[in-house]
Motif scaffolding. Structure first.
Motif, PDB file in Angstrom:
ATOM      1  N   PRO A 314      16.223  26.149 -45.187  1.00 33.07           N
ATOM      2  CA  PRO A 314      17.573  26.462 -44.760  1.00 33.07           C
ATOM      3  C   PRO A 314      18.603  25.384 -45.070  1.00 33.07           C
ATOM      4  CG  PRO A 314      16.314  25.600 -42.904  1.00 33.07           C
ATOM      5  CD  PRO A 314      15.390  25.600 -44.084  1.00 33.07           C
ATOM      6  N   ASN A 315      18.193  24.117 -45.263  1.00 32.34           N
ATOM      7  CA  ASN A 315      19.221  23.067 -45.228  1.00 32.34           C
ATOM      8  C   ASN A 315      19.021  21.950 -46.239  1.00 32.34           C
ATOM      9  OD1 ASN A 315      17.030  21.745 -44.079  1.00 32.34           O
ATOM     10  ND2 ASN A 315      18.283  20.578 -42.681  1.00 32.34           N
ATOM     11  N   LEU A 316      18.321  22.256 -47.333  1.00 35.30           N
ATOM     12  CA  LEU A 316      18.132  21.225 -48.367  1.00 35.30           C
ATOM     13  C   LEU A 316      18.789  21.682 -49.659  1.00 35.30           C
ATOM     14  CD1 LEU A 316      16.734  18.740 -49.756  1.00 35.30           C
ATOM     15  CD2 LEU A 316      14.746  20.230 -50.100  1.00 35.30           C
ATOM     16  N   MET A 317      19.531  20.776 -50.278  1.00 35.21           N
ATOM     17  CA  MET A 317      20.030  21.036 -51.627  1.00 35.21           C
ATOM     18  C   MET A 317      19.506  19.959 -52.549  1.00 35.21           C
ATOM     19  SD  MET A 317      23.979  22.056 -51.766  1.00 35.21           S
ATOM     20  CE  MET A 317      24.490  23.681 -51.295  1.00 35.21           C
ATOM     21  N   ILE A 318      19.047  20.406 -53.716  1.00 35.38           N
ATOM     22  CA  ILE A 318      18.642  19.452 -54.753  1.00 35.38           C
ATOM     23  C   ILE A 318      19.559  19.715 -55.939  1.00 35.38           C
ATOM     24  CG2 ILE A 318      16.751  18.645 -56.221  1.00 35.38           C
ATOM     25  CD1 ILE A 318      14.797  20.018 -54.276  1.00 35.38           C
ATOM     26  N   LEU A 319      20.229  18.669 -56.420  1.00 36.92           N
ATOM     27  CA  LEU A 319      21.077  18.802 -57.602  1.00 36.92           C
ATOM     28  C   LEU A 319      20.459  17.985 -58.721  1.00 36.92           C
ATOM     29  CD1 LEU A 319      23.189  19.129 -55.141  1.00 36.92           C
ATOM     30  CD2 LEU A 319      24.888  18.659 -56.886  1.00 36.92           C
ATOM     31  N   VAL A 320      20.016  18.680 -59.763  1.00 39.32           N
ATOM     32  CA  VAL A 320      19.438  17.975 -60.905  1.00 39.32           C
ATOM     33  C   VAL A 320      20.501  17.877 -61.998  1.00 39.32           C
ATOM     34  CG1 VAL A 320      17.737  18.175 -62.753  1.00 39.32           C
ATOM     35  CG2 VAL A 320      17.066  18.642 -60.400  1.00 39.32           C
ATOM     36  N   TRP A 321      20.640  16.694 -62.565  1.00 35.98           N
ATOM     37  CA  TRP A 321      21.670  16.446 -63.588  1.00 35.98           C
ATOM     38  C   TRP A 321      21.027  16.306 -64.965  1.00 35.98           C
ATOM     39  CZ3 TRP A 321      26.877  16.248 -62.095  1.00 35.98           C
ATOM     40  CH2 TRP A 321      27.079  16.311 -60.709  1.00 35.98           C
ATOM     41  N   GLU A 322      21.766  16.756 -65.955  1.00 34.10           N
ATOM     42  CA  GLU A 322      21.268  16.724 -67.329  1.00 34.10           C
ATOM     43  C   GLU A 322      20.931  15.289 -67.746  1.00 34.10           C
ATOM     44  OE1 GLU A 322      21.328  16.643 -71.643  1.00 34.10           O
ATOM     45  OE2 GLU A 322      22.943  15.769 -70.448  1.00 34.10           O
ATOM     46  N   THR A 323      21.658  14.324 -67.186  1.00 33.98           N
ATOM     47  CA  THR A 323      21.440  12.927 -67.554  1.00 33.98           C
ATOM     48  C   THR A 323      20.293  12.279 -66.758  1.00 33.98           C
ATOM     49  OG1 THR A 323      23.378  12.556 -66.179  1.00 33.98           O
ATOM     50  CG2 THR A 323      23.660  12.341 -68.542  1.00 33.98           C
ATOM     51  N   GLU A 324      19.407  13.116 -66.221  1.00 31.47           N
ATOM     52  CA  GLU A 324      18.133  12.657 -65.661  1.00 31.47           C
ATOM     53  C   GLU A 324      18.259  11.816 -64.390  1.00 31.47           C
ATOM     54  OE1 GLU A 324      15.811  11.031 -68.875  1.00 31.47           O
ATOM     55  OE2 GLU A 324      15.962  12.881 -70.033  1.00 31.47           O
ATOM     56  N   TRP A 325      18.905  12.396 -63.424  1.00 31.68           N
ATOM     57  CA  TRP A 325      18.892  11.853 -62.053  1.00 31.68           C
ATOM     58  C   TRP A 325      19.090  13.035 -61.139  1.00 31.68           C
ATOM     59  CZ3 TRP A 325      23.401  11.448 -58.752  1.00 31.68           C
ATOM     60  CH2 TRP A 325      24.590  11.921 -59.344  1.00 31.68           C
ATOM     61  N   TYR A 326      18.883  12.847 -59.847  1.00 36.01           N
ATOM     62  CA  TYR A 326      19.125  13.971 -58.938  1.00 36.01           C
ATOM     63  C   TYR A 326      19.647  13.491 -57.591  1.00 36.01           C
ATOM     64  CZ  TYR A 326      14.654  13.338 -56.370  1.00 36.01           C
ATOM     65  OH  TYR A 326      13.629  12.862 -55.602  1.00 36.01           O
ATOM     66  N   LEU A 327      20.253  14.464 -56.908  1.00 39.09           N
ATOM     67  CA  LEU A 327      20.824  14.238 -55.592  1.00 39.09           C
ATOM     68  C   LEU A 327      20.115  15.146 -54.595  1.00 39.09           C
ATOM     69  CD1 LEU A 327      24.655  14.607 -56.217  1.00 39.09           C
ATOM     70  CD2 LEU A 327      23.696  12.926 -54.674  1.00 39.09           C
ATOM     71  N   THR A 328      19.946  14.689 -53.374  1.00 36.15           N
ATOM     72  CA  THR A 328      19.521  15.616 -52.318  1.00 36.15           C
ATOM     73  C   THR A 328      20.554  15.556 -51.201  1.00 36.15           C
ATOM     74  OG1 THR A 328      18.124  13.860 -51.412  1.00 36.15           O
ATOM     75  CG2 THR A 328      17.024  15.569 -52.683  1.00 36.15           C
ATOM     76  N   TYR A 329      20.852  16.716 -50.655  1.00 39.42           N
ATOM     77  CA  TYR A 329      21.722  16.816 -49.491  1.00 39.42           C
ATOM     78  C   TYR A 329      20.933  17.503 -48.397  1.00 39.42           C
ATOM     79  CZ  TYR A 329      25.686  16.547 -52.813  1.00 39.42           C
ATOM     80  OH  TYR A 329      26.570  16.193 -53.780  1.00 39.42           O
ATOM     81  N   GLN A 330      21.142  17.053 -47.163  1.00 36.34           N
ATOM     82  CA  GLN A 330      20.595  17.787 -46.025  1.00 36.34           C
ATOM     83  C   GLN A 330      21.635  17.917 -44.930  1.00 36.34           C
ATOM     84  OE1 GLN A 330      16.528  16.249 -45.302  1.00 36.34           O
ATOM     85  NE2 GLN A 330      16.112  18.414 -44.913  1.00 36.34           N
ATOM     86  N   TYR A 331      21.612  19.056 -44.287  1.00 38.69           N
ATOM     87  CA  TYR A 331      22.629  19.422 -43.306  1.00 38.69           C
ATOM     88  C   TYR A 331      21.896  19.793 -42.020  1.00 38.69           C
ATOM     89  CZ  TYR A 331      24.740  20.366 -47.890  1.00 38.69           C
ATOM     90  OH  TYR A 331      25.144  20.289 -49.194  1.00 38.69           O
ATOM     91  N   TRP A 332      22.020  18.947 -40.992  1.00 35.37           N
ATOM     92  CA  TRP A 332      21.275  19.169 -39.741  1.00 35.37           C
ATOM     93  C   TRP A 332      22.217  19.633 -38.651  1.00 35.37           C
ATOM     94  CZ3 TRP A 332      16.209  18.886 -40.498  1.00 35.37           C
ATOM     95  CH2 TRP A 332      15.724  18.047 -41.497  1.00 35.37           C
ATOM     96  N   PRO A 333      21.987  20.826 -38.108  1.00 38.80           N
ATOM     97  CA  PRO A 333      22.895  21.320 -37.064  1.00 38.80           C
ATOM     98  C   PRO A 333      22.800  20.476 -35.800  1.00 38.80           C
ATOM     99  CG  PRO A 333      20.977  22.761 -37.290  1.00 38.80           C
ATOM    100  CD  PRO A 333      20.875  21.749 -38.384  1.00 38.80           C
ATOM    101  N   LEU A 334      23.962  20.141 -35.216  1.00 42.10           N
ATOM    102  CA  LEU A 334      23.974  19.431 -33.934  1.00 42.10           C
ATOM    103  C   LEU A 334      24.578  20.317 -32.851  1.00 42.10           C
ATOM    104  CD1 LEU A 334      25.139  15.879 -35.113  1.00 42.10           C
ATOM    105  CD2 LEU A 334      22.818  16.600 -34.544  1.00 42.10           C
ATOM    106  N   GLU A 335      25.715  20.913 -33.190  1.00 35.84           N
ATOM    107  CA  GLU A 335      26.374  21.890 -32.311  1.00 35.84           C
ATOM    108  C   GLU A 335      26.961  22.946 -33.238  1.00 35.84           C
ATOM    109  OE1 GLU A 335      29.426  19.778 -30.177  1.00 35.84           O
ATOM    110  OE2 GLU A 335      28.015  18.251 -29.510  1.00 35.84           O
TER     111      GLU A 335
END
Ligand code: FES
Ligand SMILES: [Fe+2]
Length: 431
Positions: A314-335
């Motif tokens: 439900p709350n993970l994003m993986i962004l893969v870039w052509e230039t060979e690195w990646y990002l992860t985002y996570q979104y944790w509900p609090l309220e």
């Protein structure tokens, strides 16, 4: 594997009959009751990403995760057999938090032979077994086998460690990842071990913030200051269209252009970026660890491909870039109107000072642009909470937003009705 080239007619959204094209209610992002249903139905009942396998390089390596939405803290550790284990971070004697350093509410990591409680020194093996009780003979014939650490289901996909709080998870991590998992397997995520992390508490619902990263329609407008003035005006004139959208419910993909890494024209970017050869889209020079992309990466096989975003429910994003690195985002509900955001940039470790500078430069620019999204979304949250307007028209480029809200609502409904989840748009998908 369902794979859609750019639709010859109709739209991306219309290829998934059942997803609808009507305006979408955002009541799900302002209602405290719905927020609690999401925790129960979604977060307590599905595979949740907690960290990369490289954080556990050897036997005895561990890290903790604080999960306030579950009122829980967990320990992730590598046991003597090299298996990844997950436990509730609570001592079985009198409930002390077992693993923490200076501040009990902060996460920690390290390497140890066993976990020793700071309160009365009970000791637990890396597999959770209770193996030492201080003054054991005073405990009325205690059986240590009955007081091991409480385990949590754990699964690893391509080095991404997931846990599941359900008593009996309804699927394995492989089943959960499904076609997305098979289609992305083989990418050298494990080579990209240099990590830069940011966290922020944001006064916006977790799904609203996902929405802001699940479409690029806003990019030339909200982020126009990332480009030179001349370039920003041009981009605004064209508008923006990503290359490809694909749903693998509950997950989804949007694939897009690269554009600026490296830029076609040096005047597109700021002088500093030209000097460092790095920017918002990451370093311009590839480390050269990718031989061949897995089948679901760059799904439209476009020569100007730059990045794919994988929204793993439900709350993970993986962004893969052509230039060979990646990002992860996570979104944790609090309220209902607040969440905790984590972003990590993952690079192949720098081999020299230039590469290090390129990584740091990309990281600091990234932070600026994430803040632009954060400000906007806090304002959005306030406005929708007034309920003057409740339903919002989403365009074809916002298909991932439409889909993600629909999947979460479906999980909540299925949980309340005691039935399996069902994604009618996926079954009816047309190519
Ligand atoms: S609470 Fe952990 S040893 Fe007593
Ligand atoms: Fe953005």
């Amino acid at each position: 594997m369902a794979k859609f080239p750019k639709p010859p007619e109709g739209s991306w959204t219309e290829h998934y009959p059942g997803l609808g094209t009507d305006p979408v209610s955002y009541k799900d992002s302002i209602d405290p009751e719905h927020h609690q249903h999401e925790i129960d139905a979604v977060f307590m009942n599905t595979w949740i990403y907690v960290g990369r396998a490289e954080r556990l390089p050897r036997v005895g390596s561990y890290f903790t995760r604080e999960l306030p939405w579950a009122k829980r803290s967990v320990i992730i550790a590598k046991d003597r057999d090299g298996e990844v284990r997950a436990f509730h971070n609570i001592c079985r004697h009198r409930g002390n938090k077992l693993v923490w350093d200076d501040y009990p509410n902060e996460e920690t990591s390290g390497t140890c032979r066993q976990f020793t409680c700071k309160y009365h020194a009970w000791r637990f093996d890396l597999d959770g077994t209770l193996n030492f009780v201080q003054q054991e003979d005073e405990f009325f014939g205690i059986n240590k086998d009955d007081f091991g650490l409480k385990p949590i289901h754990v699964g690893v996909w391509e080095g991404f460690i997931f846990i599941n709080f359900a008593d009996e998870p309804s699927d394995t991590v492989e089943e959960f990842m499904g076609e997305m998992g098979t289609g992305l397997a083989g990418y050298p995520f494990h080579e990209m071990t240099e990590r830069w992390k940011f966290t922020a508490e944001i006064n916006a619902n977790w799904k609203l913030f996902i929405d802001a990263f699940a479409e690029f329609y806003h990019a030339p407008v909200l982020h126009q200051k990332q480009a030179t003035e001349e370039e920003a005006a041009k981009l605004l004139g064209y508008g923006f269209e990503a290359l490809h959208y694909e749903l693998h419910s509950p997950h989804s993909i949007v694939s897009s252009w690269g554009g600026m890494s490296p830029p076609k024209d040096p005047n597109m970017v700021k002088p500093m970026e030209n000097a460092v050869r790095s920017g918002l889209f990451g370093p311009w020079d590839k480390p050269g660890v990718v031989d061949e992309l897995p089948p679901l990466m760059n799904p439209s096989n476009h020569h100007a491909w730059g990045t794919d975003t994988y929204l793993i429910f439900p709350n993970l994003m993986i962004l893969v870039w052509e230039t060979e690195w990646y990002l992860t985002y996570q979104y944790w509900p609090l309220e209902s109107g607040k969440h905790f955001f984590e972003a990590e940039l993952h690079f192949v470790p720098a081999k020299n000072a230039t590469e290090r500078l390129q990584h740091e430069f990309a990281t600091s620019i990234f932070k600026e642009y994430a803040l632009q999204d954060a400000n906007t979304l806090e304002a959005t949250q306030k406005m929708i909470e007034a309920e003057v307007v409740t339903d919002f028209p989403l365009n074809d480029q916002e298909i991932l937003c439409r889909h993600h809200h629909a999947v979460v609502r479906e999980h909540v409904a299925a949980h309340q009705e005691g039935r399996p989840v069902n994604y009618p748009w996926q079954a009816a998908a047309t190519s």
